[in-house]
Design a protein around this motif. Structure first.
Motif, PDB file in Angstrom:
ATOM      1  N   TYR A 183      -3.716   4.924 -18.111  1.00  0.00           N
ATOM      2  CA  TYR A 183      -2.464   5.653 -18.311  1.00  0.00           C
ATOM      3  C   TYR A 183      -2.409   6.891 -17.422  1.00  0.00           C
ATOM      4  CZ  TYR A 183      -1.326   2.816 -22.424  1.00  0.00           C
ATOM      5  OH  TYR A 183      -1.005   1.775 -23.271  1.00  0.00           O
ATOM      6  N   ASP A 184      -3.570   7.324 -16.927  1.00  0.00           N
ATOM      7  CA  ASP A 184      -3.647   8.468 -16.014  1.00  0.00           C
ATOM      8  C   ASP A 184      -3.185   8.010 -14.625  1.00  0.00           C
ATOM      9  OD1 ASP A 184      -4.584  10.356 -14.072  1.00  0.00           O
ATOM     10  OD2 ASP A 184      -5.968  11.165 -15.563  1.00  0.00           O
ATOM     11  N   ASP A 185      -2.094   8.596 -14.130  1.00  0.00           N
ATOM     12  CA  ASP A 185      -1.521   8.164 -12.847  1.00  0.00           C
ATOM     13  C   ASP A 185      -2.502   8.317 -11.696  1.00  0.00           C
ATOM     14  OD1 ASP A 185       0.788   7.534 -14.147  1.00  0.00           O
ATOM     15  OD2 ASP A 185       1.892   9.328 -13.535  1.00  0.00           O
ATOM     16  N   ASN A 186      -3.271   9.396 -11.673  1.00  0.00           N
ATOM     17  CA  ASN A 186      -4.197   9.634 -10.561  1.00  0.00           C
ATOM     18  C   ASN A 186      -5.283   8.560 -10.500  1.00  0.00           C
ATOM     19  OD1 ASN A 186      -2.926  11.970  -9.613  1.00  0.00           O
ATOM     20  ND2 ASN A 186      -4.004  13.263 -11.116  1.00  0.00           N
ATOM     21  N   ILE A 187      -5.899   8.277 -11.656  1.00  0.00           N
ATOM     22  CA  ILE A 187      -6.957   7.254 -11.696  1.00  0.00           C
ATOM     23  C   ILE A 187      -6.397   5.895 -11.308  1.00  0.00           C
ATOM     24  CG2 ILE A 187      -8.525   5.976 -13.222  1.00  0.00           C
ATOM     25  CD1 ILE A 187      -8.961   8.553 -14.787  1.00  0.00           C
ATOM     26  N   ARG A 188      -5.246   5.550 -11.897  1.00  0.00           N
ATOM     27  CA  ARG A 188      -4.656   4.232 -11.644  1.00  0.00           C
ATOM     28  C   ARG A 188      -4.218   4.087 -10.181  1.00  0.00           C
ATOM     29  NH1 ARG A 188      -0.828   4.810 -14.690  1.00  0.00           N
ATOM     30  NH2 ARG A 188       0.874   5.024 -13.197  1.00  0.00           N
ATOM     31  N   ASN A 189      -3.572   5.119  -9.620  1.00  0.00           N
ATOM     32  CA  ASN A 189      -3.078   5.035  -8.241  1.00  0.00           C
ATOM     33  C   ASN A 189      -4.214   4.986  -7.229  1.00  0.00           C
ATOM     34  OD1 ASN A 189      -0.480   5.068  -9.229  1.00  0.00           O
ATOM     35  ND2 ASN A 189      -0.149   7.254  -8.842  1.00  0.00           N
ATOM     36  N   ASN A 190      -5.233   5.795  -7.451  1.00  0.00           N
ATOM     37  CA  ASN A 190      -6.385   5.761  -6.541  1.00  0.00           C
ATOM     38  C   ASN A 190      -7.050   4.382  -6.554  1.00  0.00           C
ATOM     39  OD1 ASN A 190      -6.031   8.429  -5.815  1.00  0.00           O
ATOM     40  ND2 ASN A 190      -7.464   9.224  -7.358  1.00  0.00           N
ATOM     41  N   LEU A 191      -7.153   3.800  -7.754  1.00  0.00           N
ATOM     42  CA  LEU A 191      -7.747   2.465  -7.886  1.00  0.00           C
ATOM     43  C   LEU A 191      -6.886   1.425  -7.162  1.00  0.00           C
ATOM     44  CD1 LEU A 191      -9.861   0.592  -9.097  1.00  0.00           C
ATOM     45  CD2 LEU A 191      -8.547   0.541 -11.218  1.00  0.00           C
ATOM     46  N   MET A 241     -14.246   4.268  -9.900  1.00  0.00           N
ATOM     47  CA  MET A 241     -12.951   4.944  -9.956  1.00  0.00           C
ATOM     48  C   MET A 241     -12.619   5.441 -11.362  1.00  0.00           C
ATOM     49  SD  MET A 241     -12.107   4.697  -6.776  1.00  0.00           S
ATOM     50  CE  MET A 241     -10.409   5.197  -6.738  1.00  0.00           C
ATOM     51  N   GLY A 242     -13.560   5.267 -12.329  1.00  0.00           N
ATOM     52  CA  GLY A 242     -13.377   5.862 -13.650  1.00  0.00           C
ATOM     53  C   GLY A 242     -13.001   4.916 -14.769  1.00  0.00           C
ATOM     54  N   LEU A 243     -12.951   3.580 -14.486  1.00  0.00           N
ATOM     55  CA  LEU A 243     -12.601   2.612 -15.529  1.00  0.00           C
ATOM     56  C   LEU A 243     -13.876   2.034 -16.137  1.00  0.00           C
ATOM     57  CD1 LEU A 243     -10.594   0.889 -17.094  1.00  0.00           C
ATOM     58  CD2 LEU A 243     -10.580  -0.736 -15.184  1.00  0.00           C
ATOM     59  N   TYR A 282       0.836  -1.213   0.000  1.00  0.00           N
ATOM     60  CA  TYR A 282       0.000   0.000   0.000  1.00  0.00           C
ATOM     61  C   TYR A 282       0.868   1.260   0.000  1.00  0.00           C
ATOM     62  CZ  TYR A 282      -3.468   3.450   1.453  1.00  0.00           C
ATOM     63  OH  TYR A 282      -4.285   4.560   1.520  1.00  0.00           O
ATOM     64  N   PHE A 283       2.002   1.203   0.694  1.00  0.00           N
ATOM     65  CA  PHE A 283       2.861   2.385   0.817  1.00  0.00           C
ATOM     66  C   PHE A 283       3.962   2.443  -0.242  1.00  0.00           C
ATOM     67  CE2 PHE A 283       1.202   1.554   5.103  1.00  0.00           C
ATOM     68  CZ  PHE A 283       0.634   2.790   5.400  1.00  0.00           C
ATOM     69  N   THR A 284       4.110   1.388  -1.051  1.00  0.00           N
ATOM     70  CA  THR A 284       5.245   1.338  -1.993  1.00  0.00           C
ATOM     71  C   THR A 284       4.846   1.023  -3.431  1.00  0.00           C
ATOM     72  OG1 THR A 284       5.632  -1.001  -1.462  1.00  0.00           O
ATOM     73  CG2 THR A 284       6.831   0.630  -0.158  1.00  0.00           C
ATOM     74  N   TYR A 285       3.531   0.962  -3.735  1.00  0.00           N
ATOM     75  CA  TYR A 285       3.094   0.483  -5.051  1.00  0.00           C
ATOM     76  C   TYR A 285       3.527   1.379  -6.211  1.00  0.00           C
ATOM     77  CZ  TYR A 285      -0.569   4.048  -4.929  1.00  0.00           C
ATOM     78  OH  TYR A 285      -1.250   5.235  -4.880  1.00  0.00           O
ATOM     79  N   LYS A 286       3.973   2.603  -5.944  1.00  0.00           N
ATOM     80  CA  LYS A 286       4.407   3.491  -7.031  1.00  0.00           C
ATOM     81  C   LYS A 286       5.818   3.151  -7.507  1.00  0.00           C
ATOM     82  CE  LYS A 286       1.536   7.343  -5.431  1.00  0.00           C
ATOM     83  NZ  LYS A 286       1.509   8.737  -4.920  1.00  0.00           N
ATOM     84  N   ASN A 287       6.515   2.326  -6.758  1.00  0.00           N
ATOM     85  CA  ASN A 287       7.881   1.953  -7.093  1.00  0.00           C
ATOM     86  C   ASN A 287       7.879   0.576  -7.748  1.00  0.00           C
ATOM     87  OD1 ASN A 287      10.569   0.789  -6.795  1.00  0.00           O
ATOM     88  ND2 ASN A 287      11.049   2.552  -5.504  1.00  0.00           N
ATOM     89  N   LEU A 288       8.257   0.484  -9.021  1.00  0.00           N
ATOM     90  CA  LEU A 288       8.209  -0.782  -9.753  1.00  0.00           C
ATOM     91  C   LEU A 288       9.112  -1.841  -9.130  1.00  0.00           C
ATOM     92  CD1 LEU A 288       8.142   0.214 -13.553  1.00  0.00           C
ATOM     93  CD2 LEU A 288       6.321  -0.833 -12.200  1.00  0.00           C
ATOM     94  N   ILE A 289      10.255  -1.431  -8.624  1.00  0.00           N
ATOM     95  CA  ILE A 289      11.177  -2.400  -8.020  1.00  0.00           C
ATOM     96  C   ILE A 289      10.566  -3.011  -6.768  1.00  0.00           C
ATOM     97  CG2 ILE A 289      13.423  -2.683  -6.887  1.00  0.00           C
ATOM     98  CD1 ILE A 289      14.523  -0.555  -8.780  1.00  0.00           C
ATOM     99  N   MET A 290       9.929  -2.170  -5.922  1.00  0.00           N
ATOM    100  CA  MET A 290       9.285  -2.683  -4.705  1.00  0.00           C
ATOM    101  C   MET A 290       8.115  -3.606  -5.044  1.00  0.00           C
ATOM    102  SD  MET A 290      10.716  -2.082  -1.885  1.00  0.00           S
ATOM    103  CE  MET A 290       9.350  -2.654  -0.879  1.00  0.00           C
TER     104      MET A 290
END
Length: 695
Positions: A430-438, A420-422, A345-353
């Motif tokens: 491809y929208d970071d906000n939509i994808r990250n919130n989801l 969530m907009g999908l 939950y706290f690291t999902y923006k990092n591909l390596i994590m």
């Protein structure tokens, strides 16, 4: 020293493989030669079904979602309709497994017959011209092809799952074999996990139908060829008396299955597991849609590396089961998964994590997958021990409750996607906000699901040692029954009598405490002896069940019920039930006597109701010749099978009415026959001793 130890173990393994290549070790059932065949067959199965099974009515599915372009909620509605249609199909499959006579085994023939249709339907599915269809046409065509595919795919997958559960009645050996075979057939998802995204990244992409038109036919055909070759060299193993099994009526089987507490524990966990699966899209969508999709081609490599994690858990799983037990291993795995999801939950923006956590998650979940199959097999053996009836496929109809529940639970994630907009345009990811919130919502839901999923297994107490004792009892019962039929073979006699002799030697012994000051070897010996003492108690309890106070009371009541004849209207059954419930239950004997009396009275109450409904003069035993004629028919086509099912269903209904109306008599008669069989113990023991002297 460590190097010498590794070399020594390697030599020992090679020596063991050579020694037990054609014949299994004592106490085991499967030679190494067949382990190789099981592994190769599993590879073929997974290669055949991986891409076919990937065709799902779900927004996370790249093929029907992103490629064909169907909306999440529409896909959910299509899935609900498919599940509704699938209920009678599932009931039919369950009945078919336990009642249909096919040459070659109980499940293997279904695997061999359904592979080719899966390959053909999958190929047609991906090659249909969806790009030229209207939206509603696409939806209808996808739904129809999905249903057609799953008619065969469900038979194929279920048959293979059931087959794995009856390759051996030895629980630990089953875990060992499944661990070895999974190492081999895990190469299938490893290869496809690398090949599909890599090919997609170099060609049209995972969200383009042309990718699947090339890949699907190739993989499924190769898998079919491999599985066909190896399935010729494997066989099923069930511990059953040698008399021909009677057909099982579905409603009668369901009544018995409903009393199996372990079945409900497994089902409760299965009903909740949907919630835990939500995070599954994070890895794929992060590579395909994150960073503008520039890392999509790397997904195949990442899948391959992550898939390697499962290899280590497959190798370690038998040891983990032996050390921890299946229940504790399941609870531990799910607890670790909760921690992983929290960190994600706290690291999902990092591909390596994401990759690191997915590697650990795959390692943990592979334990879960192997143990699930073993627990399901243990549950069926327990059911056979408890009821005296072997049921496999007919556990399915009761599981349809889960299908109904899924109509509501399955709505959760499609609703979240659309909220969530999908919708039908997956490019919004491809929208970071939509994808990250989801992603954040999905991960939280999954963590909650993982916690709920482990709760049912806290009540699971079917230990490996209990299961071993139950299998021992089944062997002993089969020995007595086969002896009464004149079909007892020397190896069966020896196997069962060795179990009895060990139980007699240890019966009544007190378990020893494990002192911390003792050596590891001494502790191990004490634990093994304590386990054998526990098994001895269960085995001797069954062996001496007719000599206890409760057993004698059971025989006395059985003699009274047999004397009344097969068709007898128990007018006082209700009063008998009240008196039974009023019996004392302070001691173990009193509890057992009361339990038997209550059960007997309820059976009589049911019998009385049926006799009053149909009339005593109409309660007649169905003609055995009719059953034999139906059971011996050869089903050359699917329609032949339907006709057999219809005729057998009518016959079984008549059998069910008769059997329930006469159940007090038949139960009593069977009990007296079993008591008579057990009375031949001294004769069998003498034959065993003579056999030992000869050898």
């Amino acid at each position: 020293m460590e190097k010498v130890g590794i070399v020594s173990r390697a030599k020992g393994l090679i020596s063991s493989v050579k020694e037990y290549w054609h014949e299994p070790a004592k106490g085991n059932y499967i030679p190494y030669k067949e382990v190789v065949s099981i592994s190769g067959a599993g590879f073929g199965v997974y290669w055949t079904t991986l891409l076919a099974s990937a065709i799902g009515l779900d927004a996370s599915n790249f093929l029907v979602g992103a490629s064909i372009g169907l909306k999440p909620m529409d896909l959910y509605v299509m899935l609900v309709v498919a599940n509704l249609v699938g209920i009678p199909l599932g009931v039919f499959r369950s009945w078919y497994y336990d009642n249909h006579k096919l040459e070659g085994g109980k499940f293997l023939p279904f695997i061999k017959k359904t592979g080719l249709p899966i390959v053909l339907i999958t190929t047609v599915f991906v090659w249909l011209p969806y790009e030229n269809m209207e939206y509603i046409t696409k939806a209808v065509v996808v739904w129809f092809m999905y249903m057609l595919l799953n008619v065969f795919l469900c038979f194929y997958n279920e048959s293979y799952t059931y087959f794995q559960q009856i390759i051996t009645p030895n629980s630990q050996e089953r875990a060992n074999v499944m661990s070895i075979s999974q190492v081999v057939y895990s190469l299938a998802p490893t290869i496809t996990g690398f090949a599909v995204p890599t090919i997609a990244g170099l060609t049209w992409g995972l969200n383009n139908i042309w990718t699947y038109r090339i890949i699907h036919p190739i993989f499924t055909v190769v898998g079919l060829i491999i599985s066909t070759i190896f399935f010729r060299k494997v066989k099923e193993r069930l511990i059953l008396p040698k008399k021909k099994p009677e057909p099982v009526r579905m409603l009668d089987a369901i009544r018995e299955v409903a009393k199996n507490k372990y079945y409900w524990i497994i089902q409760a966990a299965a009903w909740i597991v949907f919630l835990e699966s939500g995070y599954g899209v994070v890895l794929g969508w992060s590579f395909v849609y994150g960073h503008g999709g520039e890392h999509q081609a790397m997904l195949g490599t990442v899948n391959t590396i992550i898939g390697n994690a499962g290899l280590w858990s497959m190798l370690l799983c038998p040891l983990a089961i032996k050390k921890m037990g299946k229940r504790n291993l399941l609870i531990t795995a799910n607890s670790i998964n909760i921690v992983i999801l929290t960190v994600l939950y706290f690291t999902y923006k990092n591909l390596i994590m994401i990759c690191v956590l997915w590697y650990i998650n795959t390692f943990i979940n592979t334990f879960w997958n192997i143990v699930q199959h073993n627990i399901s097999a243990d549950m069926r053996d327990y059911h056979q021990w408890k009821t005296g009836v072997r049921v496999d496929g007919l556990f399915g109809p009761l599981g349809m409750i889960g299908t109904v529940i899924s109509f509501f639970t399955g709505m959760v994630y499609p609703a979240i996607y659309e909220k969530m907009g999908l919708l039908d345009d997956y490019n919004v990811l491809y929208d970071d906000n939509i994808r990250n919130n989801l992603f954040e919502v999905l991960i939280v839901c999954s963590a909650v699901g993982a916690f709920l999923n482990l709760i049912p297994y806290c009540f699971y107490d079917l230990t490996e040692n209990k299961h071993k004792a139950y299998v021992g009892v089944l062997k002993i019962r089969a020995m007595f029954e086969n002896h009464s039929l004149g079909l007892l073979e020397d190896n069966e006699l020896q196997d069962a009598m060795e179990i009895i002799e060990e139980a007699k030697e240890l019966s009544g012994n007190e378990k020893a405490s494990v002192n911390k000051t003792l050596s590891k070897t001494a502790k191990k010996e004490i634990k093994e002896k304590n386990a054998a003492i526990e098994r001895a108690s269960i085995i001797m309890q069954d062996l001496n069940k007719f000599s206890t106070a409760a057993g004698k009371a059971r025989i006395k009541q059985a003699q009274i019920d047999v004397a009344k004849g097969a068709v007898y209207c128990y007018e006082n059954a209700l009063d008998e039930l009240k008196k039974a419930k009023a019996l004392p239950k302070k001691t173990e004997d009193e509890k057992e006597i009361r339990s038997d009396a209550v059960k007997n009275a309820r059976v009589k109450k049911r019998a009385s109701a049926l006799i009053n409904k149909y009339g005593a003069e109409n309660i007649k035993a169905p003609d055995e010749a009719v059953k034999e004629e139906i059971m011996n028919r050869e089903a050359k086509t699917f329609f032949d099978s339907i006709k057999i099912r219809k005729d057998l269903k009518a016959y079984l209904k008549a059998v069910s009415v008769y059997s329930q109306a006469t159940k007090p008599y038949t139960d009593a008669k069977n009990l007296l026959e079993q008591a008579e069989n057990y009375a031949h113990y001294d004769e069998l023991e003498e034959r065993y001793f003579q056999l030992c002297n000869i050898r």
